[in-house]
Design an enzyme around this catalytic site. Structure first.
Site, PDB file in Angstrom:
ATOM      1  N   CYS A   1       0.825  -1.217   0.000  1.00 24.71           N
ATOM      2  CA  CYS A   1       0.000   0.000   0.000  1.00 24.71           C
ATOM      3  C   CYS A   1       0.858   1.265   0.000  1.00 24.71           C
ATOM      4  O   CYS A   1       1.698   1.452   0.871  1.00 24.71           O
ATOM      5  CB  CYS A   1      -0.886  -0.030   1.240  1.00 24.71           C
ATOM      6  SG  CYS A   1      -1.712   1.533   1.579  1.00 24.71           S
TER       7      CYS A   1
ATOM      8  N   TYR B   1      -5.462   5.704  -8.763  1.00 27.55           N
ATOM      9  CA  TYR B   1      -6.648   4.951  -8.307  1.00 27.55           C
ATOM     10  C   TYR B   1      -7.898   5.413  -9.052  1.00 27.55           C
ATOM     11  O   TYR B   1      -8.775   4.602  -9.381  1.00 27.55           O
ATOM     12  CB  TYR B   1      -6.848   5.109  -6.798  1.00 27.55           C
ATOM     13  CG  TYR B   1      -5.901   4.237  -5.991  1.00 27.55           C
ATOM     14  CD1 TYR B   1      -6.271   2.955  -5.617  1.00 27.55           C
ATOM     15  CD2 TYR B   1      -4.638   4.688  -5.633  1.00 27.55           C
ATOM     16  CE1 TYR B   1      -5.413   2.149  -4.901  1.00 27.55           C
ATOM     17  CE2 TYR B   1      -3.765   3.890  -4.909  1.00 27.55           C
ATOM     18  CZ  TYR B   1      -4.153   2.618  -4.547  1.00 27.55           C
ATOM     19  OH  TYR B   1      -3.308   1.811  -3.849  1.00 27.55           O
TER      20      TYR B   1
HETATM   21  N1  LIG Z   1      -6.559   7.979   3.577  1.00 26.44           N
HETATM   22  C1  LIG Z   1      -5.952   6.744   3.890  1.00 26.44           C
HETATM   23  C2  LIG Z   1      -6.114   5.784   2.748  1.00 26.44           C
HETATM   24  C3  LIG Z   1      -5.494   4.448   3.044  1.00 26.44           C
HETATM   25  C4  LIG Z   1      -5.968   3.367   2.045  1.00 26.44           C
HETATM   26  O1  LIG Z   1      -6.906   3.603   1.245  1.00 26.44           O
HETATM   27  N2  LIG Z   1      -5.341   2.179   2.102  1.00 26.44           N
HETATM   28  C5  LIG Z   1      -5.753   1.104   1.217  1.00 26.44           C
HETATM   29  C6  LIG Z   1      -4.599   0.232   0.814  1.00 26.44           C
HETATM   30  S1  LIG Z   1      -3.580   0.954  -0.401  1.00 26.44           S
HETATM   31  C7  LIG Z   1      -6.692   0.185   1.958  1.00 26.44           C
HETATM   32  O2  LIG Z   1      -6.397  -0.234   3.060  1.00 26.44           O
HETATM   33  N3  LIG Z   1      -7.825  -0.146   1.318  1.00 26.44           N
HETATM   34  C8  LIG Z   1      -8.772  -1.064   1.836  1.00 26.44           C
HETATM   35  C9  LIG Z   1     -10.176  -0.646   1.521  1.00 26.44           C
HETATM   36  O3  LIG Z   1     -10.380   0.458   0.984  1.00 26.44           O
HETATM   37  O4  LIG Z   1     -11.081  -1.407   1.829  1.00 26.44           O
HETATM   38  C10 LIG Z   1      -4.498   7.024   4.222  1.00 26.44           C
HETATM   39  O5  LIG Z   1      -3.816   7.713   3.447  1.00 26.44           O
HETATM   40  O6  LIG Z   1      -4.065   6.572   5.265  1.00 26.44           O
END
Ligand SMILES: N[C@@H](CCC(=O)N[C@@H](CS)C(=O)NCC(=O)O)C(=O)O
Length: 323
Positions: free
Chosen positions: A57, A184
Protein backbone atom coordinates in the site's frame (compact mmCIF):
# COMPACT_ATOMS: atom_id res chain seq x y z
CA UNK A 1 -12.75 -6.53 -0.24
CA UNK A 2 -15.43 -5.06 1.93
CA UNK A 3 -16.25 -2.78 4.81
CA UNK A 4 -17.72 -2.68 8.31
CA UNK A 5 -21.31 -1.61 8.79
CA UNK A 6 -22.21 -1.04 12.46
CA UNK A 7 -19.33 -3.28 13.43
CA UNK A 8 -20.28 -6.13 11.06
CA UNK A 9 -18.05 -7.15 8.15
CA UNK A 10 -19.74 -6.98 4.74
CA UNK A 11 -18.02 -8.10 1.54
CA UNK A 12 -18.63 -5.53 -1.18
CA UNK A 13 -16.60 -3.60 -3.76
CA UNK A 14 -16.42 0.20 -3.96
CA UNK A 15 -19.75 1.66 -4.95
CA UNK A 16 -19.07 3.76 -8.05
CA UNK A 17 -22.71 3.66 -9.19
CA UNK A 18 -23.54 6.51 -6.84
CA UNK A 19 -20.83 8.70 -8.37
CA UNK A 20 -21.36 8.11 -12.09
CA UNK A 21 -18.49 5.63 -12.38
CA UNK A 22 -15.95 7.72 -10.48
CA UNK A 23 -13.85 6.39 -7.60
CA UNK A 24 -14.24 8.66 -4.57
CA UNK A 25 -11.97 7.96 -1.60
CA UNK A 26 -13.85 8.05 1.72
CA UNK A 27 -12.75 10.27 4.65
CA UNK A 28 -10.58 8.65 7.28
CA UNK A 29 -12.22 8.43 10.71
CA UNK A 30 -9.62 8.00 13.47
CA UNK A 31 -7.88 11.37 13.72
CA UNK A 32 -6.33 11.68 17.19
CA UNK A 33 -2.73 12.80 17.70
CA UNK A 34 0.32 11.54 19.49
CA UNK A 35 2.15 14.44 21.18
CA UNK A 36 5.72 14.78 22.45
CA UNK A 37 4.62 16.86 25.44
CA UNK A 38 1.47 14.99 26.49
CA UNK A 39 -0.81 17.80 25.32
CA UNK A 40 -3.06 15.10 23.81
CA UNK A 41 -4.17 11.86 25.55
CA UNK A 42 -1.49 10.07 23.54
CA UNK A 43 1.99 10.95 24.76
CA UNK A 44 4.92 9.80 22.63
CA UNK A 45 6.65 6.95 24.42
CA UNK A 46 8.90 4.18 23.11
CA UNK A 47 7.16 0.80 22.86
CA UNK A 48 3.68 2.23 23.37
CA UNK A 49 2.47 2.44 19.75
CA UNK A 50 2.13 -0.10 16.98
CA UNK A 51 1.69 0.31 13.25
CA UNK A 52 -0.35 -2.03 11.05
CA UNK A 53 0.80 -1.76 7.44
CA UNK A 54 0.66 -3.42 4.07
CA UNK A 55 3.95 -3.40 2.16
CA UNK A 56 1.87 -3.13 -1.00
CA UNK A 57 0.00 0.00 0.00
CA UNK A 58 1.44 3.37 -1.04
CA UNK A 59 -0.24 5.15 1.90
CA UNK A 60 1.13 2.75 4.49
CA UNK A 61 4.50 2.81 2.73
CA UNK A 62 4.90 6.53 3.44
CA UNK A 63 4.68 5.91 7.18
CA UNK A 64 7.23 3.08 6.98
CA UNK A 65 9.67 5.37 5.18
CA UNK A 66 9.42 8.06 7.85
CA UNK A 67 9.81 5.41 10.56
CA UNK A 68 13.00 4.17 8.86
CA UNK A 69 14.49 7.60 8.14
CA UNK A 70 13.78 8.82 11.67
CA UNK A 71 15.37 5.70 13.19
CA UNK A 72 12.17 4.68 14.98
CA UNK A 73 12.31 0.93 14.29
CA UNK A 74 12.85 0.09 17.96
CA UNK A 75 10.36 2.70 19.17
CA UNK A 76 7.40 1.77 17.01
CA UNK A 77 6.61 -1.91 16.31
CA UNK A 78 4.98 -3.05 13.06
CA UNK A 79 2.60 -5.76 11.84
CA UNK A 80 2.58 -6.52 8.12
CA UNK A 81 -0.67 -7.81 6.60
CA UNK A 82 -0.82 -10.49 3.91
CA UNK A 83 -0.54 -8.97 0.41
CA UNK A 84 -3.79 -10.57 -0.75
CA UNK A 85 -6.89 -8.62 0.17
CA UNK A 86 -9.96 -10.68 -0.71
CA UNK A 87 -13.41 -11.25 0.82
CA UNK A 88 -12.24 -10.73 4.42
CA UNK A 89 -10.27 -7.59 3.64
CA UNK A 90 -6.75 -7.34 5.05
CA UNK A 91 -5.61 -10.49 6.85
CA UNK A 92 -2.81 -10.91 9.35
CA UNK A 93 -0.67 -14.00 8.78
CA UNK A 94 -0.28 -16.43 11.70
CA UNK A 95 1.75 -14.71 14.43
CA UNK A 96 1.85 -11.33 12.67
CA UNK A 97 -0.32 -9.50 15.21
CA UNK A 98 1.76 -9.66 18.38
CA UNK A 99 -0.33 -6.87 19.93
CA UNK A 100 -3.96 -7.93 19.52
CA UNK A 101 -3.58 -11.48 18.21
CA UNK A 102 -6.19 -10.84 15.50
CA UNK A 103 -6.57 -12.64 12.23
CA UNK A 104 -8.37 -9.90 10.30
CA UNK A 105 -7.65 -6.19 10.39
CA UNK A 106 -11.39 -5.49 10.66
CA UNK A 107 -11.24 -7.11 14.12
CA UNK A 108 -8.65 -4.53 15.15
CA UNK A 109 -11.04 -1.79 14.03
CA UNK A 110 -13.97 -3.24 15.96
CA UNK A 111 -11.79 -3.70 19.03
CA UNK A 112 -11.20 0.06 18.89
CA UNK A 113 -14.83 0.89 18.10
CA UNK A 114 -17.34 -1.94 18.28
CA UNK A 115 -19.93 -0.19 16.07
CA UNK A 116 -17.46 1.17 13.50
CA UNK A 117 -18.87 1.77 10.03
CA UNK A 118 -16.48 2.36 7.17
CA UNK A 119 -13.57 0.94 5.25
CA UNK A 120 -10.85 -1.01 6.98
CA UNK A 121 -7.64 0.52 5.67
CA UNK A 122 -3.94 0.53 6.37
CA UNK A 123 -1.98 2.18 7.88
CA UNK A 124 -3.36 2.02 11.42
CA UNK A 125 -1.58 3.56 14.42
CA UNK A 126 -2.55 1.57 17.51
CA UNK A 127 -2.05 2.56 21.17
CA UNK A 128 -1.25 -0.36 23.46
CA UNK A 129 -1.92 1.73 26.60
CA UNK A 130 -5.54 2.68 25.88
CA UNK A 131 -6.21 -0.23 23.52
CA UNK A 132 -7.47 1.79 20.62
CA UNK A 133 -6.69 3.22 17.19
CA UNK A 134 -5.16 6.68 17.47
CA UNK A 135 -5.11 7.49 13.79
CA UNK A 136 -5.53 5.81 10.40
CA UNK A 137 -4.62 8.69 8.10
CA UNK A 138 -1.15 8.26 6.65
CA UNK A 139 -0.55 11.97 6.06
CA UNK A 140 -1.12 12.67 9.76
CA UNK A 141 0.85 9.64 10.95
CA UNK A 142 3.81 10.86 8.86
CA UNK A 143 3.73 14.26 10.56
CA UNK A 144 3.57 12.65 14.03
CA UNK A 145 6.52 10.37 13.31
CA UNK A 146 8.50 13.26 11.88
CA UNK A 147 8.30 15.39 15.01
CA UNK A 148 6.64 13.94 18.10
CA UNK A 149 9.09 11.07 18.68
CA UNK A 150 12.24 13.20 18.41
CA UNK A 151 13.31 12.33 21.97
CA UNK A 152 13.74 8.71 20.79
CA UNK A 153 14.75 9.02 17.13
CA UNK A 154 16.81 11.04 14.69
CA UNK A 155 15.82 14.57 15.76
CA UNK A 156 18.29 16.14 13.31
CA UNK A 157 16.13 15.09 10.35
CA UNK A 158 13.08 17.27 9.75
CA UNK A 159 11.04 16.19 6.74
CA UNK A 160 8.64 19.10 7.09
CA UNK A 161 10.62 22.20 8.11
CA UNK A 162 8.45 25.17 9.16
CA UNK A 163 9.89 27.49 6.50
CA UNK A 164 8.87 25.06 3.73
CA UNK A 165 5.61 23.90 5.22
CA UNK A 166 3.22 26.02 3.15
CA UNK A 167 4.89 24.96 -0.10
CA UNK A 168 5.02 21.31 1.02
CA UNK A 169 1.28 21.43 1.72
CA UNK A 170 0.64 22.97 -1.69
CA UNK A 171 2.69 20.37 -3.56
CA UNK A 172 1.17 17.56 -1.48
CA UNK A 173 -2.37 18.65 -2.39
CA UNK A 174 -1.51 18.63 -6.10
CA UNK A 175 0.37 15.32 -5.95
CA UNK A 176 -2.35 13.70 -3.85
CA UNK A 177 -5.20 14.61 -6.16
CA UNK A 178 -3.51 14.10 -9.50
CA UNK A 179 -0.93 11.38 -8.84
CA UNK A 180 -1.30 9.41 -5.57
CA UNK A 181 -5.08 9.24 -5.85
CA UNK A 182 -4.99 9.89 -9.60
CA UNK A 183 -3.79 6.38 -10.42
CA UNK A 184 -6.65 4.95 -8.31
CA UNK A 185 -9.17 7.23 -10.01
CA UNK A 186 -8.00 5.85 -13.37
CA UNK A 187 -7.77 2.24 -12.20
CA UNK A 188 -11.04 2.03 -10.29
CA UNK A 189 -13.18 4.08 -12.70
CA UNK A 190 -16.08 2.08 -14.09
CA UNK A 191 -16.97 4.39 -16.98
CA UNK A 192 -14.80 5.43 -19.93
CA UNK A 193 -15.22 9.17 -19.36
CA UNK A 194 -14.15 9.02 -15.69
CA UNK A 195 -11.13 6.93 -16.65
CA UNK A 196 -10.22 9.31 -19.49
CA UNK A 197 -10.44 12.34 -17.21
CA UNK A 198 -8.29 10.75 -14.50
CA UNK A 199 -5.76 9.56 -17.09
CA UNK A 200 -5.39 12.99 -18.68
CA UNK A 201 -5.07 14.74 -15.31
CA UNK A 202 -2.49 12.21 -14.13
CA UNK A 203 -0.18 12.51 -17.15
CA UNK A 204 -0.49 16.30 -17.29
CA UNK A 205 0.65 16.30 -13.65
CA UNK A 206 3.56 13.92 -14.29
CA UNK A 207 4.69 16.07 -17.22
CA UNK A 208 4.56 19.09 -14.94
CA UNK A 209 6.54 17.36 -12.17
CA UNK A 210 9.09 16.13 -14.69
CA UNK A 211 9.68 19.73 -15.86
CA UNK A 212 9.97 20.90 -12.28
CA UNK A 213 12.60 18.25 -11.53
CA UNK A 214 14.76 19.26 -14.52
CA UNK A 215 16.43 22.01 -12.50
CA UNK A 216 16.06 20.96 -8.86
CA UNK A 217 16.96 17.68 -7.21
CA UNK A 218 13.88 17.65 -4.93
CA UNK A 219 10.36 19.04 -5.10
CA UNK A 220 10.38 21.74 -2.43
CA UNK A 221 13.18 24.16 -1.50
CA UNK A 222 15.66 21.75 -3.06
CA UNK A 223 15.69 19.82 0.20
CA UNK A 224 14.53 16.26 0.65
CA UNK A 225 11.13 16.56 2.34
CA UNK A 226 7.90 14.77 3.04
CA UNK A 227 6.62 15.96 -0.36
CA UNK A 228 9.22 13.79 -2.11
CA UNK A 229 8.35 10.70 -0.09
CA UNK A 230 4.67 11.13 -0.79
CA UNK A 231 5.39 11.18 -4.53
CA UNK A 232 7.93 8.37 -4.28
CA UNK A 233 5.51 5.68 -3.07
CA UNK A 234 3.37 6.15 -6.18
CA UNK A 235 6.33 6.43 -8.59
CA UNK A 236 7.92 3.20 -7.36
CA UNK A 237 4.67 1.29 -8.03
CA UNK A 238 4.02 2.95 -11.38
CA UNK A 239 5.92 0.84 -13.92
CA UNK A 240 5.39 -2.56 -12.24
CA UNK A 241 1.68 -2.03 -11.44
CA UNK A 242 -0.14 1.15 -12.46
CA UNK A 243 0.94 1.08 -16.13
CA UNK A 244 -0.70 -2.31 -16.64
CA UNK A 245 -3.19 -2.97 -13.86
CA UNK A 246 -4.60 0.59 -13.62
CA UNK A 247 -4.20 1.28 -17.39
CA UNK A 248 -1.95 4.31 -16.78
CA UNK A 249 0.01 3.59 -19.91
CA UNK A 250 0.69 6.81 -21.80
CA UNK A 251 4.26 6.74 -20.51
CA UNK A 252 6.26 4.79 -17.97
CA UNK A 253 8.29 6.54 -15.28
CA UNK A 254 11.32 5.02 -17.04
CA UNK A 255 10.43 7.16 -20.09
CA UNK A 256 10.57 10.45 -18.21
CA UNK A 257 13.89 12.30 -18.47
CA UNK A 258 13.86 13.55 -14.89
CA UNK A 259 11.31 11.51 -12.92
CA UNK A 260 13.20 8.31 -13.73
CA UNK A 261 16.48 9.50 -12.16
CA UNK A 262 14.57 11.17 -9.32
CA UNK A 263 12.90 7.84 -8.50
CA UNK A 264 16.29 6.07 -8.37
CA UNK A 265 17.79 8.91 -6.31
CA UNK A 266 15.10 8.52 -3.64
CA UNK A 267 15.22 4.72 -3.76
CA UNK A 268 18.95 4.85 -3.03
CA UNK A 269 18.60 6.95 0.15
CA UNK A 270 19.89 4.67 2.94
CA UNK A 271 17.04 2.81 4.66
CA UNK A 272 14.52 3.25 1.86
CA UNK A 273 15.14 0.19 -0.36
CA UNK A 274 14.40 -2.01 2.66
CA UNK A 275 10.85 -0.62 2.78
CA UNK A 276 10.12 -1.51 -0.87
CA UNK A 277 8.76 -5.02 -1.47
CA UNK A 278 7.94 -5.64 -5.13
CA UNK A 279 6.60 -9.10 -4.44
CA UNK A 280 3.94 -7.75 -2.06
CA UNK A 281 3.28 -4.78 -4.34
CA UNK A 282 2.63 -6.85 -7.48
CA UNK A 283 0.77 -9.71 -5.79
CA UNK A 284 -1.51 -7.36 -3.89
CA UNK A 285 -2.78 -5.36 -6.82
CA UNK A 286 -2.94 -8.01 -9.52
CA UNK A 287 -4.34 -10.78 -7.31
CA UNK A 288 -6.66 -8.80 -5.00
CA UNK A 289 -8.62 -6.70 -7.49
CA UNK A 290 -10.32 -9.57 -9.24
CA UNK A 291 -12.95 -7.35 -10.87
CA UNK A 292 -10.08 -5.67 -12.76
CA UNK A 293 -7.98 -8.83 -13.25
CA UNK A 294 -10.26 -11.88 -12.84
CA UNK A 295 -7.53 -14.45 -13.52
CA UNK A 296 -5.37 -12.93 -10.74
CA UNK A 297 -2.31 -13.65 -12.84
CA UNK A 298 0.65 -11.55 -11.75
CA UNK A 299 2.87 -10.37 -14.62
CA UNK A 300 6.52 -11.36 -14.43
CA UNK A 301 7.94 -8.08 -15.73
CA UNK A 302 9.06 -5.44 -15.99
CA UNK A 303 12.76 -5.61 -15.19
CA UNK A 304 13.69 -2.70 -12.94
CA UNK A 305 17.12 -1.50 -11.89
CA UNK A 306 16.57 1.14 -9.24
CA UNK A 307 20.17 0.78 -8.08
CA UNK A 308 21.49 2.16 -11.40
CA UNK A 309 23.24 5.57 -11.22
CA UNK A 310 20.73 8.42 -11.04
CA UNK A 311 22.96 11.32 -12.11
CA UNK A 312 21.14 13.90 -10.01
CA UNK A 313 23.97 14.98 -7.71
CA UNK A 314 24.59 18.10 -9.83
CA UNK A 315 21.09 19.43 -9.11
CA UNK A 316 21.23 19.77 -5.35
CA UNK A 317 22.53 18.69 -1.97
CA UNK A 318 22.89 15.05 -0.96
CA UNK A 319 19.99 13.69 1.08
CA UNK A 320 21.99 13.75 4.31
CA UNK A 321 22.70 17.44 3.88
CA UNK A 322 19.01 18.10 3.49
CA UNK A 323 18.27 17.50 7.17
N1 LIG B 1 -6.56 7.98 3.58
C1 LIG B 1 -5.95 6.74 3.89
C2 LIG B 1 -6.11 5.78 2.75
C3 LIG B 1 -5.49 4.45 3.04
C4 LIG B 1 -5.97 3.37 2.05
O1 LIG B 1 -6.91 3.60 1.24
N2 LIG B 1 -5.34 2.18 2.10
C5 LIG B 1 -5.75 1.10 1.22
C6 LIG B 1 -4.60 0.23 0.81
S1 LIG B 1 -3.58 0.95 -0.40
C7 LIG B 1 -6.69 0.18 1.96
O2 LIG B 1 -6.40 -0.23 3.06
N3 LIG B 1 -7.82 -0.15 1.32
C8 LIG B 1 -8.77 -1.06 1.84
C9 LIG B 1 -10.18 -0.65 1.52
O3 LIG B 1 -10.38 0.46 0.98
O4 LIG B 1 -11.08 -1.41 1.83
C10 LIG B 1 -4.50 7.02 4.22
O5 LIG B 1 -3.82 7.71 3.45
O6 LIG B 1 -4.07 6.57 5.26
Amino acid sequence: MGLLIDGRWTDQWYDTAATGGAFVRPETQFRDRVSADGSTPYRAEPGRYHLYVSLACPWAHRTLIVRALKGLEDVLSVSVVDPLMRENGWELPEGADAVNGKRFLHEVYTKARSDYSGRVTVPVLWDRRTGTIVNNESAEIMRMLNREFDAYGNAALDLCPEDLRAEIDRVNAFVYDRVNNGVYKAGFATTQDKYDAAFDALFAALDDLDRRLATTRYLVGNRLTEADWRLFTTLVRFDPVYVGHFKCNLRRIADYANLSGYLRDLYQVPGVAGTVDFDHIKRHYYASHTMINPTAIVPKGPTLDLDAPHGRERLGPAPGAAA
